[in-house]
Enzyme design. Sequence first.
Site, short mmCIF file in Angstrom:
data_model
loop_
_atom_site.label_atom_id
_atom_site.label_comp_id
_atom_site.label_asym_id
_atom_site.label_seq_id
_atom_site.Cartn_x
_atom_site.Cartn_y
_atom_site.Cartn_z
N ASP A 17 -10.48 -6.20 -2.38
CA ASP A 17 -11.02 -5.69 -1.74
C ASP A 17 -12.65 -5.51 -2.15
OD1 ASP A 17 -10.49 -3.50 -3.42
OD2 ASP A 17 -9.36 -2.56 -1.48
N ASP A 29 -1.84 7.55 0.26
CA ASP A 29 -1.54 6.90 1.74
C ASP A 29 -0.55 5.79 1.01
OD1 ASP A 29 -3.23 4.83 1.58
OD2 ASP A 29 -4.17 5.20 3.40
N HIS A 31 -1.69 3.25 -0.66
CA HIS A 31 -1.75 1.44 -0.25
C HIS A 31 -2.26 1.17 -1.54
CE1 HIS A 31 -6.40 3.52 -0.25
NE2 HIS A 31 -6.05 3.06 -1.65
N GLU A 47 -3.39 -0.60 4.55
CA GLU A 47 -3.27 1.27 4.77
C GLU A 47 -1.69 1.03 5.50
OE1 GLU A 47 -5.11 3.54 3.23
OE2 GLU A 47 -6.46 3.37 4.33
C1 F6R Z 1 -9.06 -0.44 -4.62
C2 F6R Z 1 -7.64 -0.14 -4.42
C3 F6R Z 1 -7.55 0.78 -4.21
C4 F6R Z 1 -7.79 1.91 -5.42
C5 F6R Z 1 -6.83 3.10 -4.85
C6 F6R Z 1 -7.26 3.56 -5.94
O1 F6R Z 1 -9.76 -1.76 -5.29
O2 F6R Z 1 -7.45 -1.70 -5.22
O3 F6R Z 1 -5.77 0.68 -3.64
O4 F6R Z 1 -6.33 1.56 -6.53
O5 F6R Z 1 -7.41 3.14 -3.54
O6 F6R Z 1 -8.27 4.22 -5.91
P1 F6R Z 1 -8.44 5.60 -6.89
O7 F6R Z 1 -8.49 5.07 -8.63
O8 F6R Z 1 -9.86 5.53 -7.19
O9 F6R Z 1 -7.77 7.01 -7.35
#
Ligand code: F6R
Length: 261
Positions: free
Chosen positions: A67, A136, A138, A143
């Site tokens: 992303d 959440d 994702h 989302e």
């Molecule tokens: C971003 C991504 C997100 C993160 C998720 C956890 O490229 O793929 O799904 O893996 O938001 O983020 P952290 O590791 O900061 O808790």
Amino acid sequence: MEVIIQPSTAAATRLVARLIAKALRQNPLLVLGLATGRTMEQVYALLADMHKQEGLDFARCRTFNLDEYVGLRPEDNHSYRFYMDHHLFSKVNIERRNTHLPDGMADDLDAACTRYEHAIQQAGGIDFQLLGIGHDGHIGFNEPLSALRSRTRAKTLTPQTVADNGPLFGDQECMPRRALTMGVGTILNSKRCVLLATGTTKADILAKAVEGPITAMVSASALQLHPHCTVVVDEEAAARLEGKDYYRFIFQNEPEWAEFR
Ligand code: F6R
């Protein structure tokens, strides 16, 4: 799906870095799907170390990130392009032209998403997809209510995600509210995926994703449909899993895991 519980965050992170390194050694042309976020920082630090100490070779590896924020220039230090350059690409021998992120600056975002899907296909599909999980549920920025067959597209982030990532922008108001993300369907098409989750705050959502029903309300639960998905967690993130004993039993007995025990 298989769940591997490690005694510490460091051990879980190290196991994931070793899985990536093994895949890359087996296939130097690996098409690697990458994630960003705090959890991954140490994974990339370990891969950079392996490159330096053991000559782990990224020369022919191709990468596709999950992303990118809409509206951030690549040189913006909050963009995921900047994150990847900083944490990994500048520290290993990867060719910049082999590294890909969705173009969150494109005038036509839909066309940029279609191009991204096409580029993944042209590369032969993703061999190994690295994933984190949001509070959440994702994966990427899929989302809640993301279609389980979705492809790369623009998504509006949840208030939870804005609250989680906003502090990284200093002023939360500066954080984009939209991102381009590979879809759940794109992720499910990867040949193999590995999700890393660490820390107490991930325990509830991880249990829902792994042991709850498959639902678009928890995008990560779609990984139950993936033919080869490994979830690596530390004890804290594993706290709410009901099948812990069985998962440990599998890890201790499966020959595939012998070299990682
Ligand atoms: C971003 C991504 C997100 C993160 C998720 C956890 O490229 O793929 O799904 O893996 O938001 O983020 P952290 O590791 O900061 O808790």
